[in-house]
Write a protein that holds these residues in place. Sequence first.
Motif, PDB file in Angstrom:
ATOM      1  N   GLY A 289       0.828  -1.192   0.000  1.00  0.00           N
ATOM      2  CA  GLY A 289       0.000   0.000   0.000  1.00  0.00           C
ATOM      3  C   GLY A 289       0.865   1.246   0.000  1.00  0.00           C
ATOM      4  O   GLY A 289       0.695   2.154  -0.799  1.00  0.00           O
ATOM      5  N   GLY A 290       1.831   1.279   0.931  1.00  0.00           N
ATOM      6  CA  GLY A 290       2.769   2.397   1.001  1.00  0.00           C
ATOM      7  C   GLY A 290       4.196   1.905   0.908  1.00  0.00           C
ATOM      8  O   GLY A 290       4.571   0.918   1.549  1.00  0.00           O
ATOM      9  N   THR A 291       5.004   2.583   0.110  1.00  0.00           N
ATOM     10  CA  THR A 291       6.434   2.289  -0.005  1.00  0.00           C
ATOM     11  C   THR A 291       7.122   3.485  -0.631  1.00  0.00           C
ATOM     12  O   THR A 291       6.463   4.433  -1.079  1.00  0.00           O
ATOM     13  CB  THR A 291       6.689   1.014  -0.832  1.00  0.00           C
ATOM     14  OG1 THR A 291       8.056   0.607  -0.668  1.00  0.00           O
ATOM     15  CG2 THR A 291       6.433   1.233  -2.320  1.00  0.00           C
ATOM     16  N   ASP A 292       8.463   3.444  -0.684  1.00  0.00           N
ATOM     17  CA  ASP A 292       9.199   4.532  -1.326  1.00  0.00           C
ATOM     18  C   ASP A 292      10.463   3.986  -1.979  1.00  0.00           C
ATOM     19  O   ASP A 292      10.675   2.785  -2.059  1.00  0.00           O
ATOM     20  CB  ASP A 292       9.523   5.652  -0.332  1.00  0.00           C
ATOM     21  CG  ASP A 292      10.545   5.259   0.732  1.00  0.00           C
ATOM     22  OD1 ASP A 292      10.835   4.039   0.874  1.00  0.00           O
ATOM     23  OD2 ASP A 292      11.057   6.158   1.430  1.00  0.00           O
ATOM     24  N   LEU A 293      11.280   4.914  -2.476  1.00  0.00           N
ATOM     25  CA  LEU A 293      12.516   4.619  -3.203  1.00  0.00           C
ATOM     26  C   LEU A 293      12.185   3.909  -4.514  1.00  0.00           C
ATOM     27  O   LEU A 293      11.385   4.410  -5.286  1.00  0.00           O
ATOM     28  CB  LEU A 293      13.506   3.862  -2.328  1.00  0.00           C
ATOM     29  CG  LEU A 293      13.825   4.557  -0.991  1.00  0.00           C
ATOM     30  CD1 LEU A 293      14.821   3.745  -0.178  1.00  0.00           C
ATOM     31  CD2 LEU A 293      14.323   5.973  -1.222  1.00  0.00           C
TER      32      LEU A 293
END
Length: 364
Positions: free
Chosen positions: A19-23
């Motif tokens: 659902g949420g992540t980065d990079l």
Amino acid sequence: MRKVKDLTGPGHTDQFGIGGTDLGVMATAPDGRLVAVFGDTFERAGVGGPGWRSPVVLFADPATRRAGIEWTGSIGPRRRYADQALPYHHDSMINGLRVSTVLPTDVITIGDEMFLHVMVCAGIGHVHWSEIHRSTDNGETWHHTGATWPGDHLGGLFQMLTWELGEDGYVYAFSTGFQRDRGLLLQRVPADRIADPRAWEGWGFREGAWAWGNPPTLVLTGAYGELCLRRVGGRWLLALFDAGNYRIDVLNLDGPTANLYEAGRGTALHGASWYREDHAGGHVAQLYGPYIVPGSTLDDLHLVVSQWNTEKDWPYRSMQFAGTAPGPGDRPAPPAEQPGLDLRTAAGDLAKRGIGWGLKRLLK
């Protein structure tokens, strides 16, 4: 740059439990697939809750790059759920030290192998050590090479790293700290000894000249975060998050030892307040993490860019932008005035909070 699409979040990565992540640093695997490595990942759209893991790996079809990257799979025994790529537990004791998370900084393919550099962290800007992992199966599984560096190596400027393979058989690497308040160093290592810390050598200034083998000297002053060095169209492009000026820049270099102060440099995206966002116009709130998408050209440069609303914890996602690389003689244009936005305050706040801001609250 124009926004191509959101790459993660609802409607994009639900099928992988993301659902949420980065990079989302990327490389081409030996089998031709795109491999993207993401940082702190959660099942819900935001930061926190179930399914905290990092790093995670997604695969994509390179043919989808121009229209917008489409994910085709992930690693782990469940296949349709992106499992954590490395075997450790968050907020646990490792080698006698409390580790909150392990974050990727760059991935590279050398022959039939892939190498992943990560930071072993304990909260905001605190890196215990960095290390390299190897994959011999196109990024499906990763194993520690034994290569580690303490967090204070080179005065703390060997934490966040980016690297690229040159035609001369050396891997060249720019690095900085995780605090987003330092400049850049340059090192190189023979490609076949990338996992041997003794084989790395610095680019440094001594007795009136720059040379390899000297203690590394700052090659660019400033306040920088995530970095990405790639060869594109016969040039070396260095994309970076310029935290000090709250923007993402791209430098166009003759080679890794080029004078970074004189290199062509253009601003790809400007930082903005949440009330003045304009993705179509290149203004993005709380942006960071520019990573060059494999297959990019100088005229069609694609970047993976992260965004995190650290007050509300959503958006917390990676996005794809596209545009043109700066020319050799280009210089960044000053940002357009945005009423109500103090760039210095915004940049300083983002630099202080860093990637680990949400983790600080999770670990209270």
